[in-house]
Design a protein around this motif. Structure first.
Motif, PDB file in Angstrom:
ATOM      1  N   ALA A  62      26.278 -41.889  -3.870  1.00  0.00           N
ATOM      2  CA  ALA A  62      25.453 -40.953  -3.092  1.00  0.00           C
ATOM      3  C   ALA A  62      25.461 -41.348  -1.613  1.00  0.00           C
ATOM      4  O   ALA A  62      25.572 -40.484  -0.727  1.00  0.00           O
ATOM      5  N   PHE A  63      25.358 -42.630  -1.347  1.00  0.00           N
ATOM      6  CA  PHE A  63      25.417 -43.135   0.027  1.00  0.00           C
ATOM      7  C   PHE A  63      26.737 -42.753   0.684  1.00  0.00           C
ATOM      8  O   PHE A  63      26.775 -42.246   1.808  1.00  0.00           O
ATOM      9  N   LEU A  64      27.843 -42.974  -0.023  1.00  0.00           N
ATOM     10  CA  LEU A  64      29.158 -42.650   0.530  1.00  0.00           C
ATOM     11  C   LEU A  64      29.345 -41.146   0.688  1.00  0.00           C
ATOM     12  O   LEU A  64      29.896 -40.681   1.697  1.00  0.00           O
ATOM     13  N   ALA A  65      28.878 -40.374  -0.293  1.00  0.00           N
ATOM     14  CA  ALA A  65      28.994 -38.915  -0.207  1.00  0.00           C
ATOM     15  C   ALA A  65      28.224 -38.390   1.001  1.00  0.00           C
ATOM     16  O   ALA A  65      28.746 -37.577   1.779  1.00  0.00           O
ATOM     17  N   LEU A  66      26.997 -38.847   1.169  1.00  0.00           N
ATOM     18  CA  LEU A  66      26.197 -38.409   2.328  1.00  0.00           C
ATOM     19  C   LEU A  66      26.864 -38.825   3.634  1.00  0.00           C
ATOM     20  O   LEU A  66      26.934 -38.041   4.583  1.00  0.00           O
ATOM     21  N   THR A  67      27.349 -40.034   3.678  1.00  0.00           N
ATOM     22  CA  THR A  67      27.992 -40.541   4.896  1.00  0.00           C
ATOM     23  C   THR A  67      29.188 -39.678   5.286  1.00  0.00           C
ATOM     24  O   THR A  67      29.290 -39.222   6.431  1.00  0.00           O
ATOM     25  N   PHE A  68      30.083 -39.437   4.338  1.00  0.00           N
ATOM     26  CA  PHE A  68      31.329 -38.765   4.686  1.00  0.00           C
ATOM     27  C   PHE A  68      31.206 -37.250   4.754  1.00  0.00           C
ATOM     28  O   PHE A  68      31.886 -36.620   5.561  1.00  0.00           O
ATOM     29  N   LEU A  69      30.347 -36.653   3.943  1.00  0.00           N
ATOM     30  CA  LEU A  69      30.164 -35.203   4.063  1.00  0.00           C
ATOM     31  C   LEU A  69      29.442 -34.856   5.366  1.00  0.00           C
ATOM     32  O   LEU A  69      29.786 -33.880   6.033  1.00  0.00           O
ATOM     33  N   PHE A 117      34.950 -36.300  -3.819  1.00  0.00           N
ATOM     34  CA  PHE A 117      35.206 -37.170  -4.966  1.00  0.00           C
ATOM     35  C   PHE A 117      33.954 -37.964  -5.351  1.00  0.00           C
ATOM     36  O   PHE A 117      33.684 -38.160  -6.532  1.00  0.00           O
ATOM     37  N   CYS A 118      33.196 -38.416  -4.362  1.00  0.00           N
ATOM     38  CA  CYS A 118      31.973 -39.170  -4.660  1.00  0.00           C
ATOM     39  C   CYS A 118      30.946 -38.281  -5.370  1.00  0.00           C
ATOM     40  O   CYS A 118      30.299 -38.714  -6.332  1.00  0.00           O
ATOM     41  N   VAL A 119      30.800 -37.044  -4.929  1.00  0.00           N
ATOM     42  CA  VAL A 119      29.857 -36.119  -5.582  1.00  0.00           C
ATOM     43  C   VAL A 119      30.293 -35.855  -7.024  1.00  0.00           C
ATOM     44  O   VAL A 119      29.476 -35.918  -7.958  1.00  0.00           O
ATOM     45  N   VAL A 120      31.576 -35.569  -7.217  1.00  0.00           N
ATOM     46  CA  VAL A 120      32.083 -35.333  -8.575  1.00  0.00           C
ATOM     47  C   VAL A 120      31.942 -36.612  -9.404  1.00  0.00           C
ATOM     48  O   VAL A 120      31.617 -36.548 -10.597  1.00  0.00           O
ATOM     49  N   PHE A 142      35.618 -43.612  -8.645  1.00  0.00           N
ATOM     50  CA  PHE A 142      36.553 -44.655  -8.224  1.00  0.00           C
ATOM     51  C   PHE A 142      37.428 -44.153  -7.085  1.00  0.00           C
ATOM     52  O   PHE A 142      37.578 -44.833  -6.062  1.00  0.00           O
ATOM     53  N   TYR A 143      37.993 -42.955  -7.239  1.00  0.00           N
ATOM     54  CA  TYR A 143      38.841 -42.401  -6.184  1.00  0.00           C
ATOM     55  C   TYR A 143      38.039 -42.122  -4.914  1.00  0.00           C
ATOM     56  O   TYR A 143      38.528 -42.317  -3.810  1.00  0.00           O
ATOM     57  N   GLY A 144      36.797 -41.670  -5.089  1.00  0.00           N
ATOM     58  CA  GLY A 144      35.935 -41.464  -3.919  1.00  0.00           C
ATOM     59  C   GLY A 144      35.699 -42.763  -3.167  1.00  0.00           C
ATOM     60  O   GLY A 144      35.734 -42.804  -1.937  1.00  0.00           O
ATOM     61  N   ALA A 145      35.479 -43.833  -3.908  1.00  0.00           N
ATOM     62  CA  ALA A 145      35.266 -45.143  -3.285  1.00  0.00           C
ATOM     63  C   ALA A 145      36.542 -45.631  -2.597  1.00  0.00           C
ATOM     64  O   ALA A 145      36.493 -46.168  -1.481  1.00  0.00           O
TER      65      ALA A 145
END
Length: 127
Positions: free
Chosen positions: A11-18, A65-68, A83-86
């Motif tokens: 969630a942290f990564l998704a918020l950061t990159f989106l 990818f992080c959201v999915v 994993f791919y999102g990370a």
């Protein structure tokens, strides 16, 4: 919930990159102008729009990818997308780190490392 920590980091990564992708899309010219100035004394000075576009695409891929991946973890249907999102998040951060180091912006580079640590943890946990 067995995957709470992984879900929180995704969630942290998704918020950061989106959010970063959103800002690049809707404030494109402001970003290009600032980055051209930032990289004026580097070999990237003439490549800023192209480099920014590549980063934008990778950030959007990372965020999606992080959201999915979160959805997969919640529904217990796998870990691949997380994993791919990370992984894509780490690639984005390494690209940004390279740029900051090239521009000799060591404070900016140090800030990117703060984001890189949870991204690598996510890669490790979701592998």
């Amino acid at each position: 919930m067995n995957n709470a920590a992984s879900i929180l980091i995704l969630a942290f990564l998704a918020l950061t990159f989106l959010q970063s992708g959103y800002e690049k899309i809707f404030y494109w010219q402001d970003n290009v102008t600032w980055l051209k100035e930032h990289f004026a004394k580097t070999k990237l000075k003439n490549q800023v729009p192209l480099a920014l576009f590549h980063l934008l695409v990778l950030e959007l891929i990372s965020g999606i990818f992080c959201v999915v991946g979160i959805i997969q973890l919640v529904t217990k249907s796998g870990r691949e997308f997380g994993f791919y999102g990370a992984i894509f998040s780490c690639i984005c951060l390494l690209m940004m780190l390279f740029g900051q180091r090239l521009a000799k912006d060591y404070d900016g580079a140090r800030t990117i490392v703060i984001y890189f640590i949870p991204a690598v943890i996510a890669v490790y946990w979701l592998n």
